[in-house]
Write an enzyme that holds these catalytic residues in place. Sequence first.
Site, PDB file in Angstrom:
ATOM      1  N   THR A 186       0.838  -1.202   0.000  1.00 38.41           N
ATOM      2  CA  THR A 186       0.000   0.000   0.000  1.00 38.41           C
ATOM      3  C   THR A 186       0.873   1.252   0.000  1.00 38.41           C
ATOM      4  O   THR A 186       2.094   1.181   0.128  1.00 38.41           O
ATOM      5  CB  THR A 186      -0.911   0.045   1.245  1.00 38.41           C
ATOM      6  OG1 THR A 186      -0.095   0.185   2.412  1.00 38.41           O
ATOM      7  CG2 THR A 186      -1.741  -1.214   1.356  1.00 38.41           C
ATOM      8  N   GLU A 187       0.200   2.377  -0.115  1.00 35.80           N
ATOM      9  CA  GLU A 187       0.907   3.652  -0.013  1.00 35.80           C
ATOM     10  C   GLU A 187       1.552   3.785   1.361  1.00 35.80           C
ATOM     11  O   GLU A 187       1.052   3.255   2.349  1.00 35.80           O
ATOM     12  CB  GLU A 187      -0.072   4.810  -0.207  1.00 35.80           C
ATOM     13  CG  GLU A 187      -0.526   5.010  -1.627  1.00 35.80           C
ATOM     14  CD  GLU A 187      -1.432   6.217  -1.737  1.00 35.80           C
ATOM     15  OE1 GLU A 187      -0.954   7.288  -2.145  1.00 35.80           O
ATOM     16  OE2 GLU A 187      -2.622   6.086  -1.421  1.00 35.80           O
ATOM     17  N   LEU A 188       2.649   4.514   1.415  1.00 38.30           N
ATOM     18  CA  LEU A 188       3.349   4.755   2.673  1.00 38.30           C
ATOM     19  C   LEU A 188       3.118   6.196   3.119  1.00 38.30           C
ATOM     20  O   LEU A 188       3.325   7.128   2.345  1.00 38.30           O
ATOM     21  CB  LEU A 188       4.848   4.502   2.499  1.00 38.30           C
ATOM     22  CG  LEU A 188       5.738   4.839   3.701  1.00 38.30           C
ATOM     23  CD1 LEU A 188       5.389   3.942   4.887  1.00 38.30           C
ATOM     24  CD2 LEU A 188       7.201   4.692   3.342  1.00 38.30           C
TER      25      LEU A 188
ATOM     26  N   ASP B 122      -7.950   2.059   6.342  1.00 36.46           N
ATOM     27  CA  ASP B 122      -8.587   1.084   7.229  1.00 36.46           C
ATOM     28  C   ASP B 122     -10.035   0.810   6.836  1.00 36.46           C
ATOM     29  O   ASP B 122     -10.973   1.115   7.564  1.00 36.46           O
ATOM     30  CB  ASP B 122      -8.530   1.551   8.687  1.00 36.46           C
ATOM     31  CG  ASP B 122      -7.254   1.092   9.363  1.00 36.46           C
ATOM     32  OD1 ASP B 122      -6.569   0.230   8.796  1.00 36.46           O
ATOM     33  OD2 ASP B 122      -6.953   1.590  10.457  1.00 36.46           O
TER      34      ASP B 122
END
Length: 563
Positions: free
Chosen positions: A109-111, A176
């Site tokens: 995923t993106e950081l 989330d």
Amino acid sequence: MASGSGFLGQISSMEEADFAEKDPSGRYIRYDDVLGRGAFKTVYKAFDEVDGIEVAWNLVSIEDVMQMPGQLERLYSEVHLLKALKHENIIKLFYSWVDEKNKTINMITELFTSGSLRVYRKKHRKVDPKAIKNWARQILKGLNYLHSQNPPVIHRDLKCDNIFVNGNTGEVKIGDLGLATVLQQPTARSVIGTPEFMAPELYEEEYNELVDIYSFGMCMLEMVTCEYPYNECRNQAQIYKKVTSNIKPQSLGKVDDPQVRQFIEKCLLPASSRPTALELSKDPFLARDGGKDSALLASSSTSSKYVRPPQLEHLPMDVDHNENKSVSSNEDYPWSQTIELQRIAENKEFRLRGERSDDVTASMVLRIADPSGKCRIVHFAFYLESDTATAIAEEMVEELHLTSQEVVVIADMIDDFIMQLLSDRTSSHHNQNSPRLTHEDHEAANQQTVNSKDEEAAGQSMKSDISADYYFPYSANDGNAAMEAGRDAESMSSYLDSCSMMSTIYNLSISDNDYPEDLKTELNLIESQFNQSFQDLLKLKEDAIENAKRKWITKKQKAVNIS
């Protein structure tokens, strides 16, 4: 030319020695740098060799997920949603796969190095109103995108912990999505989320996407005041009572600017009067000149303090939806293994499950099920320096209307849990040649009564860090035995349901006849990939069950031979 190639080859060899793992495609490499941990997931720093950017490598243990009912469903729900949803204010999922050899589920995923919006706001207390309005606009854009899907997607757990920030650009994204649901009926029915941010209608099990607007209002309140909503409440039950009675958080009274307060109150209106994300994004408050708002955060930025207990910073896509529960690294707390206890009393089943979070806190989940089909699950924190088992149990009973016998059962289970927790810690310290707990430590554990230093500290410790309280029917035709029957099967079947749910997003958007050939090909490829992933997971589960049976048989045979 040759020397240049040799130089690059040396660099390549050095890089290969530095990383811990590479994904099946060979594009992403994982480092040993841990960014965050959840109950069953660890987030590592990783690197995309194609685009040359840092990313987050989310590693989930399948065996751990199988031990937590419902988590597999949430995990797959998040994967499916993130693959289907593409928006600048929704966190991106680049790639996911199942590792059969290591029995893990992996997601790239993106950081977001700045972490969650809650942590970011806590770190930077003096923030100009323009910045908060900018965050609000971006969050509303993301919500409007989710709610505009056909059928709508409801986040159901929107809070500052689940909104992530890029501190360099001010970019904000919603993450989330493990508790998100696709609204295929006019109203949804399951009760789930974080109590402080849950709309009243969520508890009534009749709600739609506007519950996210209520949660957004609570996010705005937290951003403005730097206080967690309802921090005046000592437990989840008190929060439930206030929310369902339409009593607003005390922190709302600390918002001095009338226009800010009015904007927040709009979000907290009854569902029938609550505006949509699109309507809120057009509100005059968000279009106001920031120069007129110089005093907006004056009182909150200088005097307000977060009153929640210290927590581990959850990095992007922490599927451990507690949300507020802090789960520490086993390297820091080697005694933090999960403990589970079970009791049967008054024709009800009591299950207590939890683990040590840090030096002073234990996170617990209490599940009470009765034959009538009602099940209650309460998440709470136990502060070892000030809480007592009896006090915690009595608080639950006071608000949840349990019997006096149930108080005794719950208190006894908490006592046993703490005793076992401290016993495990003693063993762990001994194994590492660390000092043992003293006799006085064990006496204190036996009594479970530790006087707090002062009344204020006691009040602070009793504000249990609770993530959710679920009330839902279960199949109980055969009494207690039926409570657990088919749970794993339901988790797997729910995965298939989630596949079909996501398919309806496309099916309801355009008819089959309108599909262009290239889209048909891509959809068929996605379908086959996820079906294969499901088959892989099912095989891993069957292998795990067979291994467990073999171990049990071997253990039984050894016991017979010894006797």
